[in-house]
Design an enzyme around this catalytic site. Structure first.
Site, mmCIF file in Angstrom:
data_model
loop_
_atom_site.group_PDB
_atom_site.id
_atom_site.type_symbol
_atom_site.label_atom_id
_atom_site.label_comp_id
_atom_site.label_asym_id
_atom_site.label_seq_id
_atom_site.Cartn_x
_atom_site.Cartn_y
_atom_site.Cartn_z
ATOM 1 C CG ASP A 1 23.240 1.556 -35.082
ATOM 2 O OD1 ASP A 1 23.920 2.567 -35.328
ATOM 3 O OD2 ASP A 1 22.693 1.350 -33.983
ATOM 4 C CB SER B 1 17.050 -4.131 -46.386
ATOM 5 O OG SER B 1 17.478 -4.440 -47.690
#
Length: 298
Positions: free
Chosen positions: A90, A260
């Site tokens: 996602d 990240s």
């Protein structure tokens, strides 16, 4: 002006110490304080707890437990077509497209190349010349588990030490070659569509990067490149060796403790990227990322 200040702070702040203490705090069992911090985080980022496998905040003993929470992937409409590769996380697409020889893209005058991204590993670089790539930024509010776009057999894993700059889009646009300079792990998979690299890039406030087969890869941060090899496809040892790692499409392969970026690289002509996907698009696990040229059907 604010954007410039944010960039300057990336150079001035002792990022490694910030990471260390952030990771320490995030792993503390703080009781009511931890639950309160989680509630504030949920409210600030408007997180939908219905997607979590466990929506009960009281069951998360540390902030990291919540941040790396599992979600109900089986409730997602995953594209099951055998020649469709799916989005592995996602997030938001930072960049996507064709690799021109070894050149990926330019941003604000900065160029990205395979040899820098892959730390000069010539064999792996050659796999992806003139191939395709997709870079996905995972914002703080999203699930930070990473899944497989297609079924693959792990061949190599490299840990590349580096910086820990933030990968927030504002920072990404202004610090040259940030994805090449940051700490990362590079996972090379053999698939029905040729070789695929799935790269997990570290960043500011990332406490750790993990894989499902090897556990925590970083920390510790020793500043030393590490390289693991796995049995080659078709070898006699594959049926006997417990270290063989085969992950199926949609199966979890790794996770970040705090967020990240995930990068996927594909062989030349092995896949055709979904033309509807563009930079800044919000994407979700299970969506179509590409159509594959299944070599087993050739």
């Amino acid at each position: 002006m604010l954007e410039k200040i944010q960039v300057i702070l990336q150079y001035l702040l002792p990022i490694r110490w910030v990471n260390y203490f952030a990771g320490l705090i995030a792993s503390m069992k703080g009781g009511w304080a931890t639950r309160y911090a989680i509630k504030l985080f949920i409210k600030f980022y408007n997180i939908d707890l219905k997607e979590c496998s466990n929506p009960n905040i009281d069951d998360y003993e540390t902030f990291n437990d919540f941040f790396s929470r599992e979600f109900n992937i089986h409730d997602r409409p995953i594209n099951r077509d055998q020649n469709t590769l799916i989005v592995p996380a996602d997030g938001v697409i930072s960049q996507i497209g064709k690799i021109n020889d070894t050149h990926l893209f330019n941003i604000k005058g900065h160029s990205y190349y395979l040899d820098e991204l892959l730390a000069g590993h010539d064999t792996i670089i050659n796999y992806f010349k003139n191939g395709n790539f997709c870079i996905i930024y995972i914002p703080p509010q999203n699930c930070h588990r990473v899944y497989m776009p297609c079924t693959g057999t792990l061949r190599e894993l490299l840990y590349i030490p580096g910086e820990l700059f933030s990968v927030h889009p504002k920072i990404f646009r202004n610090i040259p070659n940030i994805l090449s300079r940051n700490e990362k792990i590079i996972c090379l998979f053999d698939t029905n569509f040729g070789y695929m690299a799935q790269i997990l890039v570290g960043a500011a406030i990332v406490g750790s990067i993990e894989t499902t087969w090897g556990g925590t890869i970083t920390p510790p941060r020793t500043g030393v490149v590490k390289h693991w090899h796995y049995p080659p496809l078709g070898s006699a040892s594959e049926t006997d060796n417990n270290e063989v790692v085969v992950l199926t499409k949609g199966e979890e392969m790794g996770a970040f403790k705090l967020g990240s970026t995930v990068i996927n690289l594909f062989n030349n002509d092995s896949v055709l990227l979904n033309s509807q996907l563009q930079p800044n698009d919000i994407i979700r696990i299970g969506m179509s990322l590409a159509q594959g040229n299944n070599r087993n059907n050739n």
